[in-house]
Scaffold this motif. Structure first.
Motif, PDB file in Angstrom:
ATOM      1  N   ILE A 164       0.833  -1.189   0.000  1.00 25.93           N
ATOM      2  CA  ILE A 164       0.000   0.000   0.000  1.00 25.93           C
ATOM      3  C   ILE A 164       0.876   1.250   0.000  1.00 25.93           C
ATOM      4  O   ILE A 164       0.784   2.116   0.862  1.00 25.93           O
ATOM      5  CB  ILE A 164      -0.988  -0.014   1.176  1.00 25.93           C
ATOM      6  CG1 ILE A 164      -0.286  -0.333   2.492  1.00 25.93           C
ATOM      7  CG2 ILE A 164      -2.040  -1.076   0.927  1.00 25.93           C
ATOM      8  CD1 ILE A 164      -1.266  -0.457   3.662  1.00 25.93           C
ATOM      9  N   ALA A 165       1.719   1.323  -1.026  1.00 22.99           N
ATOM     10  CA  ALA A 165       2.696   2.411  -1.142  1.00 22.99           C
ATOM     11  C   ALA A 165       2.030   3.787  -1.107  1.00 22.99           C
ATOM     12  O   ALA A 165       2.540   4.720  -0.492  1.00 22.99           O
ATOM     13  CB  ALA A 165       3.489   2.256  -2.434  1.00 22.99           C
ATOM     14  N   LYS A 166       0.889   3.877  -1.754  1.00 23.13           N
ATOM     15  CA  LYS A 166       0.201   5.173  -1.827  1.00 23.13           C
ATOM     16  C   LYS A 166      -0.129   5.716  -0.448  1.00 23.13           C
ATOM     17  O   LYS A 166      -0.135   6.918  -0.227  1.00 23.13           O
ATOM     18  CB  LYS A 166      -1.093   5.043  -2.643  1.00 23.13           C
ATOM     19  CG  LYS A 166      -0.939   5.413  -4.118  1.00 23.13           C
ATOM     20  CD  LYS A 166      -0.901   6.913  -4.341  1.00 23.13           C
ATOM     21  CE  LYS A 166      -0.207   7.300  -5.635  1.00 23.13           C
ATOM     22  NZ  LYS A 166      -0.735   6.543  -6.768  1.00 23.13           N
ATOM     23  N   ALA A 167      -0.365   4.777   0.477  1.00 22.20           N
ATOM     24  CA  ALA A 167      -0.739   5.203   1.819  1.00 22.20           C
ATOM     25  C   ALA A 167       0.398   5.944   2.505  1.00 22.20           C
ATOM     26  O   ALA A 167       0.175   6.741   3.411  1.00 22.20           O
ATOM     27  CB  ALA A 167      -1.158   3.995   2.662  1.00 22.20           C
ATOM     28  N   ILE A 168       1.610   5.675   2.099  1.00 21.87           N
ATOM     29  CA  ILE A 168       2.717   6.424   2.678  1.00 21.87           C
ATOM     30  C   ILE A 168       3.337   7.349   1.642  1.00 21.87           C
ATOM     31  O   ILE A 168       4.493   7.745   1.730  1.00 21.87           O
ATOM     32  CB  ILE A 168       3.794   5.490   3.269  1.00 21.87           C
ATOM     33  CG1 ILE A 168       4.179   4.415   2.249  1.00 21.87           C
ATOM     34  CG2 ILE A 168       3.296   4.844   4.550  1.00 21.87           C
ATOM     35  CD1 ILE A 168       5.338   3.546   2.704  1.00 21.87           C
ATOM     36  N   GLY A 169       2.530   7.685   0.649  1.00 27.10           N
ATOM     37  CA  GLY A 169       2.938   8.695  -0.309  1.00 27.10           C
ATOM     38  C   GLY A 169       4.079   8.298  -1.203  1.00 27.10           C
ATOM     39  O   GLY A 169       4.912   9.125  -1.560  1.00 27.10           O
ATOM     40  N   ARG A 170       4.147   7.030  -1.591  1.00 26.23           N
ATOM     41  CA  ARG A 170       5.224   6.606  -2.487  1.00 26.23           C
ATOM     42  C   ARG A 170       4.649   6.101  -3.797  1.00 26.23           C
ATOM     43  O   ARG A 170       3.517   5.641  -3.848  1.00 26.23           O
ATOM     44  CB  ARG A 170       6.025   5.472  -1.842  1.00 26.23           C
ATOM     45  CG  ARG A 170       6.661   5.886  -0.550  1.00 26.23           C
ATOM     46  CD  ARG A 170       7.733   4.922  -0.153  1.00 26.23           C
ATOM     47  NE  ARG A 170       8.486   4.395  -1.289  1.00 26.23           N
ATOM     48  CZ  ARG A 170       9.754   4.020  -1.186  1.00 26.23           C
ATOM     49  NH1 ARG A 170      10.398   4.132  -0.056  1.00 26.23           N
ATOM     50  NH2 ARG A 170      10.359   3.506  -2.231  1.00 26.23           N
ATOM     51  N   ASP A 171       5.431   6.180  -4.839  1.00 23.45           N
ATOM     52  CA  ASP A 171       4.968   5.586  -6.083  1.00 23.45           C
ATOM     53  C   ASP A 171       5.827   4.389  -6.494  1.00 23.45           C
ATOM     54  O   ASP A 171       5.666   3.830  -7.567  1.00 23.45           O
ATOM     55  CB  ASP A 171       4.865   6.622  -7.198  1.00 23.45           C
ATOM     56  CG  ASP A 171       6.159   7.376  -7.391  1.00 23.45           C
ATOM     57  OD1 ASP A 171       7.132   7.060  -6.684  1.00 23.45           O
ATOM     58  OD2 ASP A 171       6.188   8.273  -8.243  1.00 23.45           O
ATOM     59  N   THR A 172       6.770   4.011  -5.617  1.00 25.44           N
ATOM     60  CA  THR A 172       7.452   2.728  -5.797  1.00 25.44           C
ATOM     61  C   THR A 172       7.306   1.931  -4.514  1.00 25.44           C
ATOM     62  O   THR A 172       7.121   2.488  -3.437  1.00 25.44           O
ATOM     63  CB  THR A 172       8.949   2.903  -6.104  1.00 25.44           C
ATOM     64  OG1 THR A 172       9.569   3.580  -4.999  1.00 25.44           O
ATOM     65  CG2 THR A 172       9.158   3.704  -7.382  1.00 25.44           C
ATOM     66  N   TYR A 173       7.410   0.606  -4.625  1.00 23.63           N
ATOM     67  CA  TYR A 173       7.302  -0.237  -3.434  1.00 23.63           C
ATOM     68  C   TYR A 173       8.538  -0.071  -2.561  1.00 23.63           C
ATOM     69  O   TYR A 173       9.662  -0.112  -3.052  1.00 23.63           O
ATOM     70  CB  TYR A 173       7.149  -1.706  -3.827  1.00 23.63           C
ATOM     71  CG  TYR A 173       5.871  -2.010  -4.568  1.00 23.63           C
ATOM     72  CD1 TYR A 173       4.649  -1.891  -3.922  1.00 23.63           C
ATOM     73  CD2 TYR A 173       5.888  -2.420  -5.891  1.00 23.63           C
ATOM     74  CE1 TYR A 173       3.457  -2.170  -4.589  1.00 23.63           C
ATOM     75  CE2 TYR A 173       4.718  -2.713  -6.574  1.00 23.63           C
ATOM     76  CZ  TYR A 173       3.495  -2.581  -5.919  1.00 23.63           C
ATOM     77  OH  TYR A 173       2.336  -2.861  -6.571  1.00 23.63           O
ATOM     78  N   PRO A 174       8.356   0.094  -1.268  1.00 26.69           N
ATOM     79  CA  PRO A 174       9.487   0.301  -0.374  1.00 26.69           C
ATOM     80  C   PRO A 174      10.219  -0.998  -0.020  1.00 26.69           C
ATOM     81  O   PRO A 174      11.296  -0.957   0.552  1.00 26.69           O
ATOM     82  CB  PRO A 174       8.853   0.900   0.879  1.00 26.69           C
ATOM     83  CG  PRO A 174       7.449   0.419   0.857  1.00 26.69           C
ATOM     84  CD  PRO A 174       7.068   0.221  -0.586  1.00 26.69           C
TER      85      PRO A 174
END
Length: 238
Positions: free
Chosen positions: A93-103
């Motif tokens: 759920i990358a979007k939930a932490i404001g990312r557009d790539t997987y952490p």
DNA sequence: CCATTAAGCTTCG
DNA sequence: CGAAGCTTAATGG
């Protein structure tokens, strides 16, 4: 030869798949229907990546069955396992932490089944569905806390305590009661455990052998049963 | 205290 | 069989 169609039409996903899961539990059947109709469902073999660290975060997932290891690669190239995720939780759920790539990379620790949606639906889910956002952030916060605890452990505790703690967490989150104790519910090697605790498989092997002689655990290849969790708690606190 | 090396054993496919 | 998983002992930072 007339090949089979690439994609068979899947049987319609049943609403009961999601109704009990926290991010969806406050929704009505009708809403769940809409959500399911937008989902793809896929089965994964053990040990494959559902998505990879650094890749564009195109979809988010709900793990319906099995277990997933969240793995990161350190600058020096070693794998470290950040945590394990059991069925019933959201994933990627990358979007939930404001990312557009997987952490991080998500590897299946067992056979697994997951639903997924295109990431662009994330905002829509959060705004349209009551409780979806808050529940998601709750699990996210919980996971973050876990990872932080692990970091503190690495810095402050000795290997024996770290491995004991890792085992305790594993049986808490993914344990299954068996006659002689609690078994970790997916195949786990000493190598895996060493990656969880930042040590070597040799040290893990020695520790498990020792604990086995004392009757704390019982293990065979890829399987670990904790017979005496309390003794591990004691160990983890010295 | 723990990583590393090295060697040998067991289990799986 | 060979490969993967596990064990044990020795050595040294």
């Amino acid at each position: 030869m007339a090949g089979l169609p690439e994609r068979k039409t899947l049987p319609r996903l049943d609403e009961s798949l999601l109704t009990h899961l926290p991010p969806f539990s406050r929704l009505e059947k009708r809403q769940i229907r809409i959500i399911l109709d937008q989902a793809s469902s896929r089965r994964y073999d053990e040990g494959v990546a559902i998505f990879q660290e650094g890749h564009p975060a195109e979809r988010f997932y709900m793990l319906l069955d099995g277990y997933v290891r969240v793995v990161r690669i350190t600058p020096t190239g070693e794998q470290v396992t950040a945590l394990h995720i059991p069925a019933g939780q959201l994933l990627g759920i990358a979007k939930a932490i404001g990312r557009d790539t997987y952490p991080a990379t998500a590897m299946t620790a067992s056979e697994a089944l997951a639903l997924s949606w295109p990431m662009h639906l994330w905002e829509k889910f959060v705004s349209d569905y009551d409780g979806f956002g808050t529940e998601s952030y709750k699990t996210l916060g919980h996971r973050l806390g876990e990872v932080q605890n692990r970091v503190v452990e690495m810095a402050t505790q000795q290997v024996e305590q770290r491995v004991a703690n890792a085992l305790l967490r594993l049986i808490n989150q993914t344990g299954r009661k068996v006659d002689n104790g609690i078994e970790i519910d997916f195949p786990i090697t000493r190598q895996d455990l060493s990656e969880l605790t930042a040590t070597t498989l040799h040290t893990v092997s020695r520790l498990l052998s020792g604990w086995e002689k004392q009757g704390l655990v019982e293990s065979r290849r890829k399987r670990i049963v904790v017979r005496d969790p309390h003794a591990l708690v004691v160990l983890s606190q010295k």
